[in-house]
Design a protein around this motif. Structure first.
Motif, PDB file in Angstrom:
ATOM      1  N   ARG A 110      50.262  39.196  46.121  1.00  0.00           N
ATOM      2  CA  ARG A 110      49.424  40.362  45.837  1.00  0.00           C
ATOM      3  C   ARG A 110      49.449  40.611  44.342  1.00  0.00           C
ATOM      4  O   ARG A 110      50.504  40.674  43.724  1.00  0.00           O
ATOM      5  N   ARG A 111      48.251  40.779  43.797  1.00  0.00           N
ATOM      6  CA  ARG A 111      48.115  41.023  42.361  1.00  0.00           C
ATOM      7  C   ARG A 111      47.243  42.255  42.161  1.00  0.00           C
ATOM      8  O   ARG A 111      46.035  42.155  41.964  1.00  0.00           O
ATOM      9  N   ASP A 112      47.875  43.426  42.201  1.00  0.00           N
ATOM     10  CA  ASP A 112      47.120  44.656  42.020  1.00  0.00           C
ATOM     11  C   ASP A 112      46.506  44.751  40.629  1.00  0.00           C
ATOM     12  O   ASP A 112      45.552  45.495  40.414  1.00  0.00           O
ATOM     13  N   ASP A 113      47.056  43.989  39.682  1.00  0.00           N
ATOM     14  CA  ASP A 113      46.489  43.983  38.327  1.00  0.00           C
ATOM     15  C   ASP A 113      45.114  43.321  38.296  1.00  0.00           C
ATOM     16  O   ASP A 113      44.385  43.457  37.310  1.00  0.00           O
ATOM     17  N   LEU A 114      44.757  42.621  39.382  1.00  0.00           N
ATOM     18  CA  LEU A 114      43.441  41.972  39.458  1.00  0.00           C
ATOM     19  C   LEU A 114      42.415  42.824  40.216  1.00  0.00           C
ATOM     20  O   LEU A 114      41.286  42.382  40.423  1.00  0.00           O
ATOM     21  N   ALA A 115      42.806  44.042  40.609  1.00  0.00           N
ATOM     22  CA  ALA A 115      41.904  44.882  41.400  1.00  0.00           C
ATOM     23  C   ALA A 115      40.627  45.252  40.651  1.00  0.00           C
ATOM     24  O   ALA A 115      39.594  45.538  41.262  1.00  0.00           O
ATOM     25  N   SER A 116      40.686  45.235  39.328  1.00  0.00           N
ATOM     26  CA  SER A 116      39.503  45.583  38.538  1.00  0.00           C
ATOM     27  C   SER A 116      38.662  44.364  38.174  1.00  0.00           C
ATOM     28  O   SER A 116      37.636  44.498  37.486  1.00  0.00           O
ATOM     29  N   HIS A 117      39.083  43.200  38.642  1.00  0.00           N
ATOM     30  CA  HIS A 117      38.301  41.980  38.372  1.00  0.00           C
ATOM     31  C   HIS A 117      36.927  42.118  39.021  1.00  0.00           C
ATOM     32  O   HIS A 117      36.799  42.635  40.137  1.00  0.00           O
ATOM     33  N   PRO A 118      35.854  41.691  38.345  1.00  0.00           N
ATOM     34  CA  PRO A 118      34.503  41.839  38.901  1.00  0.00           C
ATOM     35  C   PRO A 118      34.346  41.262  40.302  1.00  0.00           C
ATOM     36  O   PRO A 118      33.644  41.825  41.142  1.00  0.00           O
ATOM     37  N   ARG A 119      35.015  40.143  40.568  1.00  0.00           N
ATOM     38  CA  ARG A 119      34.921  39.527  41.896  1.00  0.00           C
ATOM     39  C   ARG A 119      35.523  40.444  42.957  1.00  0.00           C
ATOM     40  O   ARG A 119      34.978  40.585  44.052  1.00  0.00           O
TER      41      ARG A 119
END
Length: 221
Positions: A110-119
């Motif tokens: 789980r990578r919550d830091d990627l939650a704002s990634h456009p995908r």
């Protein structure tokens, strides 16, 4: 209270196992699986439209008059526009693919830091319970989303940092999910590289899907 399974879950599971519905060219109206999201799902010789009944959605007679059927007519642009009405946004027509999770090894985290990634943000616009995943190495640009998408089934999205990395990433998502779980992915037919990546990872085409989204509180056409 557990959510009731969407009526298309059984149909999609059967198709993924090679058991297709009767090829009669017909279409069936089914409930939405997400508020504000209508959908047209087509398989061999049959179509399913997830949308509200009149007056919040077009009537069966109106859709029939526009040529809606299970032999390709359900994806007529006029049908999508009728469903969209004055406020809706027609999404792209995607190939719907399915695979079975292997549960082999937890390669992703789980990578919550990627939650704002456009995908991931794009997935959250049309799916429920979306989570973001990636590799331990935060220098990696690979990102995956897992959520509840078509018919409330598990649906993934991936974006590989390097060309040719999609197959590995998709396979690693399948390895992360519980063994035997049905997993869906939607991909533009013209995106040949992504289609091939999913095929190599074990996904197979089962139909096509187009989503039509409506702003919150403005569902009626």
């Amino acid at each position: 209270m557990p959510r009731r399974p969407h009526p298309l879950q059984h149909t999609i599971s059967a198709i993924a196992a090679g058991r297709y519905p009767e090829v009669d060219g017909g279409w069936t109206r089914v409930p939405r699986w997400r508020q504000g999201v209508d959908a047209v799902l087509a398989v061999t010789g049959r179509a399913y439209l997830a949308l509200p009944s009149p007056p919040d959605g077009p009537s069966d007679a109106d859709l029939d008059a526009l040529g809606c059927n299970g032999f390709g007519g359900a994806h007529d642009p006029r049908v999508a526009l009728a469903i969209a009405g004055t406020d809706g946004r027609c999404g792209v027509l995607d190939m719907l693919m399915a695979a079975t999770a292997s549960g082999a090894e937890q390669r992703l985290v789980r990578r919550d830091d990627l939650a704002s990634h456009p995908r991931v943000r794009s997935a959250a616009d049309v799916r429920d319970e979306v989570t973001s995943w990636g590799y331990h190495d935060k220098a990696s640009g690979d990102v995956a989303s897992i959520g509840r998408g078509v018919a409330g089934l598990t649906e993934i999205g991936i974006e590989a940092e390097h060309p040719g990395g999609g197959s590995r990433l998709a396979a690693d998502v399948l390895a992360t999910l519980p063994a035997g779980e049905l997993v869906l992915a939607a991909v533009s037919p013209g995106n040949a590289r992504s289609v091939l990546s999913l095929l190599r990872a074990g996904f197979r085409p089962i139909g096509s899907v187009q989503l039509i989204t409506h702003p919150a509180g403005a569902d009626a056409p």
